[in-house]
Motif scaffolding. Sequence first.
Motif, PDB file in Angstrom:
ATOM      1  N   LYS A   6       0.854  -1.177   0.000  1.00  0.00           N
ATOM      2  CA  LYS A   6       0.000   0.000   0.000  1.00  0.00           C
ATOM      3  C   LYS A   6       0.896   1.235   0.000  1.00  0.00           C
ATOM      4  O   LYS A   6       1.927   1.265   0.664  1.00  0.00           O
ATOM      5  CB  LYS A   6      -0.886  -0.009   1.248  1.00  0.00           C
ATOM      6  N   SER A  12      -6.711   6.238   2.993  1.00  0.00           N
ATOM      7  CA  SER A  12      -8.102   5.795   2.896  1.00  0.00           C
ATOM      8  C   SER A  12      -8.403   4.727   3.951  1.00  0.00           C
ATOM      9  O   SER A  12      -7.511   4.065   4.474  1.00  0.00           O
ATOM     10  CB  SER A  12      -8.382   5.248   1.499  1.00  0.00           C
ATOM     11  N   TRP A  13      -9.692   4.575   4.244  1.00  0.00           N
ATOM     12  CA  TRP A  13     -10.154   3.597   5.229  1.00  0.00           C
ATOM     13  C   TRP A  13     -10.181   2.203   4.605  1.00  0.00           C
ATOM     14  O   TRP A  13     -10.425   2.045   3.418  1.00  0.00           O
ATOM     15  CB  TRP A  13     -11.547   3.969   5.717  1.00  0.00           C
ATOM     16  N   TYR A  14      -9.914   1.186   5.439  1.00  0.00           N
ATOM     17  CA  TYR A  14      -9.997  -0.204   5.011  1.00  0.00           C
ATOM     18  C   TYR A  14     -10.487  -1.052   6.179  1.00  0.00           C
ATOM     19  O   TYR A  14     -10.438  -0.628   7.327  1.00  0.00           O
ATOM     20  CB  TYR A  14      -8.643  -0.712   4.476  1.00  0.00           C
ATOM     21  N   SER A  15     -10.985  -2.235   5.883  1.00  0.00           N
ATOM     22  CA  SER A  15     -11.542  -3.115   6.920  1.00  0.00           C
ATOM     23  C   SER A  15     -10.680  -4.352   7.096  1.00  0.00           C
ATOM     24  O   SER A  15     -10.125  -4.879   6.141  1.00  0.00           O
ATOM     25  CB  SER A  15     -12.962  -3.528   6.548  1.00  0.00           C
ATOM     26  N   THR A  24     -12.498  -1.270  11.260  1.00  0.00           N
ATOM     27  CA  THR A  24     -12.235  -0.309  10.197  1.00  0.00           C
ATOM     28  C   THR A  24     -11.079   0.583  10.617  1.00  0.00           C
ATOM     29  O   THR A  24     -11.109   1.190  11.692  1.00  0.00           O
ATOM     30  CB  THR A  24     -13.491   0.535   9.898  1.00  0.00           C
ATOM     31  N   SER A  26      -7.466   3.172   9.305  1.00  0.00           N
ATOM     32  CA  SER A  26      -6.838   4.019   8.303  1.00  0.00           C
ATOM     33  C   SER A  26      -5.398   4.253   8.727  1.00  0.00           C
ATOM     34  O   SER A  26      -5.136   4.587   9.873  1.00  0.00           O
ATOM     35  CB  SER A  26      -7.564   5.357   8.198  1.00  0.00           C
TER      36      SER A  26
END
Length: 83
Positions: A6, A12-15, A24, A26
């Motif tokens: 990454k 950005s947000w991710y789970s 969740t 970031s």
Amino acid sequence: MLAFNKCYFDESWYSVSLDEGVLTLSDRKLSTYVNALAKAGFVIEQLIEQSDDEMMQSRDDNSDFAKKAKMLPLTFVIKARKL
């Protein structure tokens, strides 16, 4: 060798799936934290970047986590005071 999956600049947000749910998250750049403190009127007195030796030893030395922890700090602490 450490390969990133990454971009450092991607906030950005991710789970992430956990045992019984989803978390969740970031990832934030160090500058995001420093600039937020400055904008709120704080002055930074000290910044510490560190990896916990005990945490690294408690994991499998061949795990991705352990390899990353040996190359990059796991945590940072900012000591700041309000002006």
